[in-house]
Design a protein around this motif. Structure first.
Motif, PDB file in Angstrom:
ATOM      1  N   LEU A  45      11.982  -6.534 -11.977  1.00 14.24           N
ATOM      2  CA  LEU A  45      10.995  -7.253 -11.173  1.00 14.24           C
ATOM      3  C   LEU A  45      10.297  -6.337 -10.176  1.00 14.24           C
ATOM      4  N   ILE A  46      11.067  -5.519  -9.485  1.00 13.24           N
ATOM      5  CA  ILE A  46      10.455  -4.660  -8.462  1.00 13.24           C
ATOM      6  C   ILE A  46       9.522  -3.640  -9.095  1.00 13.24           C
ATOM      7  N   THR A  47       9.923  -3.067 -10.222  1.00 15.92           N
ATOM      8  CA  THR A  47       9.053  -2.095 -10.890  1.00 15.92           C
ATOM      9  C   THR A  47       7.776  -2.760 -11.388  1.00 15.92           C
ATOM     10  N   ALA A  48       7.901  -3.969 -11.937  1.00 17.25           N
ATOM     11  CA  ALA A  48       6.714  -4.681 -12.410  1.00 17.25           C
ATOM     12  C   ALA A  48       5.743  -4.954 -11.260  1.00 17.25           C
ATOM     13  N   LEU A  49       6.264  -5.341 -10.098  1.00 20.16           N
ATOM     14  CA  LEU A  49       5.410  -5.605  -8.937  1.00 20.16           C
ATOM     15  C   LEU A  49       4.745  -4.324  -8.434  1.00 20.16           C
ATOM     16  N   ILE A  50       5.507  -3.250  -8.370  1.00 20.03           N
ATOM     17  CA  ILE A  50       4.937  -1.973  -7.919  1.00 20.03           C
ATOM     18  C   ILE A  50       3.831  -1.522  -8.867  1.00 20.03           C
ATOM     19  N   GLU A  51       4.098  -1.598 -10.160  1.00 23.93           N
ATOM     20  CA  GLU A  51       3.113  -1.155 -11.139  1.00 23.93           C
ATOM     21  C   GLU A  51       1.851  -2.008 -11.088  1.00 23.93           C
ATOM     22  N   GLU A  52       2.022  -3.309 -10.913  1.00 26.67           N
ATOM     23  CA  GLU A  52       0.854  -4.185 -10.822  1.00 26.67           C
ATOM     24  C   GLU A  52      -0.005  -3.812  -9.618  1.00 26.67           C
ATOM     25  N   ASP A  53       0.621  -3.618  -8.460  1.00 27.11           N
ATOM     26  CA  ASP A  53      -0.119  -3.245  -7.252  1.00 27.11           C
ATOM     27  C   ASP A  53      -0.728  -1.853  -7.389  1.00 27.11           C
ATOM     28  N   ARG A  54       0.021  -0.934  -7.992  1.00 23.16           N
ATOM     29  CA  ARG A  54      -0.479   0.431  -8.115  1.00 23.16           C
ATOM     30  C   ARG A  54      -1.704   0.487  -9.020  1.00 23.16           C
ATOM     31  N   GLN A  55      -1.657  -0.231 -10.135  1.00 27.45           N
ATOM     32  CA  GLN A  55      -2.774  -0.200 -11.068  1.00 27.45           C
ATOM     33  C   GLN A  55      -4.021  -0.872 -10.497  1.00 27.45           C
ATOM     34  N   GLN A  56      -3.820  -1.798  -9.563  1.00 29.46           N
ATOM     35  CA  GLN A  56      -4.961  -2.454  -8.927  1.00 29.46           C
ATOM     36  C   GLN A  56      -5.354  -1.765  -7.627  1.00 29.46           C
ATOM     37  N   GLY A  57      -4.700  -0.640  -7.336  1.00 33.21           N
ATOM     38  CA  GLY A  57      -5.065   0.171  -6.180  1.00 33.21           C
ATOM     39  C   GLY A  57      -4.723  -0.434  -4.839  1.00 33.21           C
ATOM     40  N   ARG A  58      -3.725  -1.326  -4.781  1.00 31.93           N
ATOM     41  CA  ARG A  58      -3.406  -1.962  -3.512  1.00 31.93           C
ATOM     42  C   ARG A  58      -1.958  -1.724  -3.078  1.00 31.93           C
ATOM     43  N   PHE A  59      -1.268  -0.780  -3.737  1.00 27.27           N
ATOM     44  CA  PHE A  59       0.132  -0.549  -3.376  1.00 27.27           C
ATOM     45  C   PHE A  59       0.217   0.161  -2.031  1.00 27.27           C
ATOM     46  N   SER A  60       1.125  -0.321  -1.205  1.00 27.29           N
ATOM     47  CA  SER A  60       1.353   0.253   0.117  1.00 27.29           C
ATOM     48  C   SER A  60       2.850   0.303   0.375  1.00 27.29           C
ATOM     49  N   ILE A  61       3.345   1.459   0.836  1.00 26.43           N
ATOM     50  CA  ILE A  61       4.762   1.602   1.162  1.00 26.43           C
ATOM     51  C   ILE A  61       5.159   0.610   2.255  1.00 26.43           C
ATOM     52  N   ALA A  62       4.305   0.475   3.284  1.00 28.95           N
ATOM     53  CA  ALA A  62       4.612  -0.454   4.374  1.00 28.95           C
ATOM     54  C   ALA A  62       4.687  -1.886   3.856  1.00 28.95           C
ATOM     55  N   ASP A  63       3.767  -2.245   2.977  1.00 28.52           N
ATOM     56  CA  ASP A  63       3.777  -3.592   2.413  1.00 28.52           C
ATOM     57  C   ASP A  63       5.024  -3.802   1.555  1.00 28.52           C
ATOM     58  N   PHE A  64       5.423  -2.778   0.821  1.00 28.33           N
ATOM     59  CA  PHE A  64       6.606  -2.871  -0.032  1.00 28.33           C
ATOM     60  C   PHE A  64       7.849  -3.152   0.806  1.00 28.33           C
ATOM     61  N   TYR A  65       8.036  -2.379   1.874  1.00 31.32           N
ATOM     62  CA  TYR A  65       9.231  -2.568   2.698  1.00 31.32           C
ATOM     63  C   TYR A  65       9.161  -3.855   3.516  1.00 31.32           C
ATOM     64  N   GLU A  66       7.964  -4.302   3.834  1.00 28.81           N
ATOM     65  CA  GLU A  66       7.854  -5.600   4.502  1.00 28.81           C
ATOM     66  C   GLU A  66       8.349  -6.708   3.578  1.00 28.81           C
ATOM     67  N   ARG A  67       7.950  -6.652   2.314  1.00 28.81           N
ATOM     68  CA  ARG A  67       8.399  -7.670   1.366  1.00 28.81           C
ATOM     69  C   ARG A  67       9.912  -7.604   1.166  1.00 28.81           C
ATOM     70  N   ARG A  68      10.469  -6.384   1.139  1.00 28.81           N
ATOM     71  CA  ARG A  68      11.922  -6.252   1.016  1.00 28.81           C
ATOM     72  C   ARG A  68      12.620  -6.852   2.227  1.00 28.81           C
ATOM     73  N   ALA A  69      12.093  -6.608   3.417  1.00 27.01           N
ATOM     74  CA  ALA A  69      12.696  -7.149   4.638  1.00 27.01           C
ATOM     75  C   ALA A  69      12.650  -8.671   4.637  1.00 27.01           C
ATOM     76  N   ARG A  70      11.508  -9.243   4.257  1.00 31.04           N
ATOM     77  CA  ARG A  70      11.394 -10.704   4.223  1.00 31.04           C
ATOM     78  C   ARG A  70      12.347 -11.302   3.184  1.00 31.04           C
ATOM     79  N   ARG A  71      12.530 -10.595   2.097  1.00 33.24           N
ATOM     80  CA  ARG A  71      13.371 -11.119   1.003  1.00 33.24           C
ATOM     81  C   ARG A  71      14.857 -11.006   1.320  1.00 33.24           C
ATOM     82  N   ILE A  72      15.280  -9.895   1.920  1.00 35.19           N
ATOM     83  CA  ILE A  72      16.704  -9.582   2.033  1.00 35.19           C
ATOM     84  C   ILE A  72      17.308  -9.979   3.377  1.00 35.19           C
ATOM     85  N   LEU A  73      16.625  -9.667   4.464  1.00 33.94           N
ATOM     86  CA  LEU A  73      17.285  -9.670   5.772  1.00 33.94           C
ATOM     87  C   LEU A  73      17.532 -11.046   6.398  1.00 33.94           C
ATOM     88  N   PRO A  74      16.598 -12.003   6.380  1.00 36.79           N
ATOM     89  CA  PRO A  74      16.870 -13.262   7.097  1.00 36.79           C
ATOM     90  C   PRO A  74      18.152 -13.955   6.654  1.00 36.79           C
TER      91      PRO A  74
END
Length: 668
Positions: A45-74
């Motif tokens: 799942l994570i690779t598919a999401l990264i690849e989708e964002d990367r191919q559309q030119g919108r991948f961001s490291i900050a956005d990636f870790y924000e999504r991980r924080a929202r998903r994992i930490l609360p």
């Protein structure tokens, strides 16, 4: 990326066996493979999401870790908060310190390294560690710390390089798992290098998913069914003796990959996984995974006797109920960016992480006393041996008995007595100082703590412990001290099988009953029966007024054909050890323990799932081929402490025998 309900169903298929496996239900012995399935799903799942964002030119490291924080930490932080008061109430000092260390490690995503370094049989049992399961979260987050950067770097070199690079990394990681499983099994289980290949299988699958989705229907049907069969077989056939991770792990991970890659909604497997109840459990699977281990651990901690299957099944179902609440009111709101901004998410994450690290550090330094300590001050230092406890000679108590020795350690109103042969005497080196407690070490080399039996040397019959009255005298001394706890220690195997050197019988040291010498030539089975009956009588005798702990013998290295254990790490296979100590095991299997008695297995000090060693954490456990070193003695005291504390916690305070009662017990 399009939502696939069948992947949610696969999450349910992964989490349910894990929960019920940890709850002690053996329907699926290999239920632990669910964690490996989660790794594959996550990598996909994570690779598919990264690849989708990367191919559309919108991948961001900050956005990636924000999504991980929202998903994992609360949800994780909510579970950690709930664990704190439970740990304070139900944990003893040493276990609370270990819990605090894991509490500090979890927000740093390093708990896998902590558990890998501290793993061992005299560490807190795994089923009593509320945060043990966070090792898998740590592995994932360590992986995602590096994976996006590696993927971006490889992508600059072209699509073929990405695919080839991930395959090479997966192969190297799998080789690392195979090597570590042989040479460093704890590290193999917990650490990223030997686990990364499982996530990389999912990553490689994500890169090829468009082609797999276009496979003919017959191929999709057959491959997804094969994947389901592989997964089901592993869950049924594997057990806790199966090396993990290893080449065996390919079966469930590749099976999961086939189910994801080919199990589209139109296939039989896809329709099965898309069942509404499975999808619902899949949606809450992350929270269910977070809740199940603390609930099961605290159920065991709050009841030192094994909880009933009904209780453990109830805890498993409760984990699902709490998972729904957490998913509905914690996970879902925090995923919404309209509710919290990125800055707020990172700020809250940092704040709560700092809080847990600070509380964990305080527990590690023992700033926070547990509720158990305030209620049981006499046991506070039981599992933390002092280097210089007060020692007094009390040989006058046993002088009239024979050649035994008595050493008193510490002062106080409470009494603990260790009685046994030279294997009891070596425990003096690691004896702890216990608050308000005196410890009596009553020992006589070669003299078993079994009234009614005496040692007989079949060759020369000249041992100093050849008198029934001596052993009975020691028993009377023990009773006269009116102890809360009695610990019985003996080199049981030599009394059953004789003295061996390098695997060869040197002398027959047997036990005789009623003054007859026929047991020296009797069958081994008969000697087992005699020892078991007398050990049972001794336990019953002391259990009327005391807690009784019987220590099995540490692995006796004289039964094997190797020497010079001081100079190298001697090892024997678990099969060899079981064969040599089988008569001793047979004795303990025949015991019918009263409520106030328990057997403490010292084999766990040096044996893992494959072999028994002479070192633990690099330190030598033995001083010769059968006696423990001071370090080994310290480890024994930590185990004895846990069992004594568990019994004290489980039962109402025991009434000490009066002088008359002790005398009457001794006469009986």
């Amino acid at each position: 990326m399009r939502h696939r309900a069948e992947i949610d169903g696969l999450r349910a298929v992964a989490v349910l066996p894990v929960i019920f496996f940890h709850a002690g239900f053996s329907v699926l012995h290999g239920g632990f493979i669910g964690v490996d399935v989660f790794f594959v799903i996550s990598g996909y799942l994570i690779t598919a999401l990264i690849e989708e964002d990367r191919q559309q030119g919108r991948f961001s490291i900050a956005d990636f870790y924000e999504r991980r924080a929202r998903r994992i930490l609360p949800a994780l932080f909510v579970v950690l908060l709930c664990c704190l008061p439970a740990a304070w109430v139900w944990m003893i000092s040493s276990d609370f310190i270990a819990f605090s260390q894991s509490l500090a490690a979890v927000p740093l995503f390093s708990s896998n390294m902590l558990f890998g370094m501290t793993a061992g049989y005299f560490d807190t049992a795994s089923e009593l560690k509320p945060l043990l399961h966070t090792w898998s979260l740590a592995v994932e987050e360590q992986y995602y710390l590096f994976f996006p950067l590696i993927l971006l770097l490889l992508a600059r070199l072209g699509p073929l390089t990405v695919r080839l690079g991930l395959v090479v990394l997966a192969a190297l990681s799998l080789w690392c798992a195979h090597w570590a499983q042989i040479n460093y099994p704890d590290g193999a289980f917990y650490l990223l290098p030997s686990r990364a290949w499982e996530l990389l299988i999912g990553a490689i699958l994500a890169l090829h998913q468009p082609r797999l989705a276009a496979a003919p229907r017959w191929l999709a049907q057959s491959m997804s069914l094969i994947g389901l069969a592989m997964l089901g077989f592993a869950a049924w056939a594997y057990d806790d003796t199966t090396p993990f991770p290893s080449l065996y792990t390919l079966l469930p991970t590749l099976g999961a990959a086939l189910m994801i890659g080919f199990g589209q909604a139109h296939t039989w497997v896809g329709r099965m996984l898309s069942a509404r109840w499975l999808v619902t459990i899949g949606l809450i699977s992350y929270s269910a995974y977070l809740w199940h281990q603390p609930l099961l651990a605290f159920a065991r901690l709050s009841n030192p006797r094994d909880p009933s299957p009904t209780v453990m099944g109830g805890m498993a179902l409760l984990s699902l109920a709490l998972a729904y609440v957490t998913w509905r009111w914690v996970e879902t709101p925090f995923r919404s960016r309209s509710w919290l901004s990125r800055r707020q998410v990172f700020g809250l994450s940092a704040g709560f992480s700092a809080l847990f690290i600070a509380v964990g550090l305080g527990g590690h330094l023992h700033w926070w006393p547990t509720l158990w300590e305030s209620q049981n001050p006499q046991w506070v230092n039981f599992s933390a041996p002092s280097e210089s406890p007060t020692r007094k000679n009390c040989t006058h108590l046993v002088r009239h008995v024979g050649d035994g020795q008595c050493l008193q350690i510490g002062e106080g109103r409470h009494t603990l007595v260790v009685w046994g042969d030279s294997h009891a005497k070596v425990l003096q080196a690691g004896t702890p100082a216990m608050a308000d407690t005196r410890i009596f070490m009553i020992t006589h080399p070669g003299c078993p703590p079994l009234p009614g039996l005496r040692r007989f040397d079949h060759i020369d019959n000249a041992h100093s412990c050849d008198d029934f009255d001596k052993i009975e005298g020691y028993a009377r001394v023990v009773a006269s001290l009116k102890p809360e706890t009695v610990v019985l220690v003996g080199r049981w195997s030599v009394y059953l099988q004789g003295l061996h050197k390098d695997g060869k019988l040197e002398k027959r040291h047997h036990l005789l009953s009623d003054g007859r010498d026929d047991l020296a030539l009797a069958s081994l089975d008969h000697r087992v029966q005699v020892m078991a009956s007398h050990l049972q009588a001794t336990i019953d005798r002391f259990a009327r007024h005391s807690q009784v702990l019987v220590l099995t013998q540490a692995v006796d290295l004289t039964g094997f054909t190797f020497r010079e254990i001081e100079g190298r790490d001697a090892r024997v296979s678990l099969t060899q050890m079981h064969a040599w100590h089988q008569p001793e095991f047979a004795v303990f299997q025949q015991l019918k323990l009263p409520a106030q008695a328990e057997v403490v297995d010292l084999k766990r000090l040096s044996c893992d799932v494959e072999r028994c060693n002479t070192r633990l954490g690099g330190q030598l456990l033995y001083r010769d081929d059968n006696h423990l070193s001071p370090f080994g003695a310290t480890q024994v005291w930590q185990a004895v402490g846990r069992h004594a504390l568990a019994q004290a916690h489980d039962a109402a305070p025991l009434a000490s025998a009066t002088g008359n009662e002790a005398a009457e017990a001794a006469e009986r």
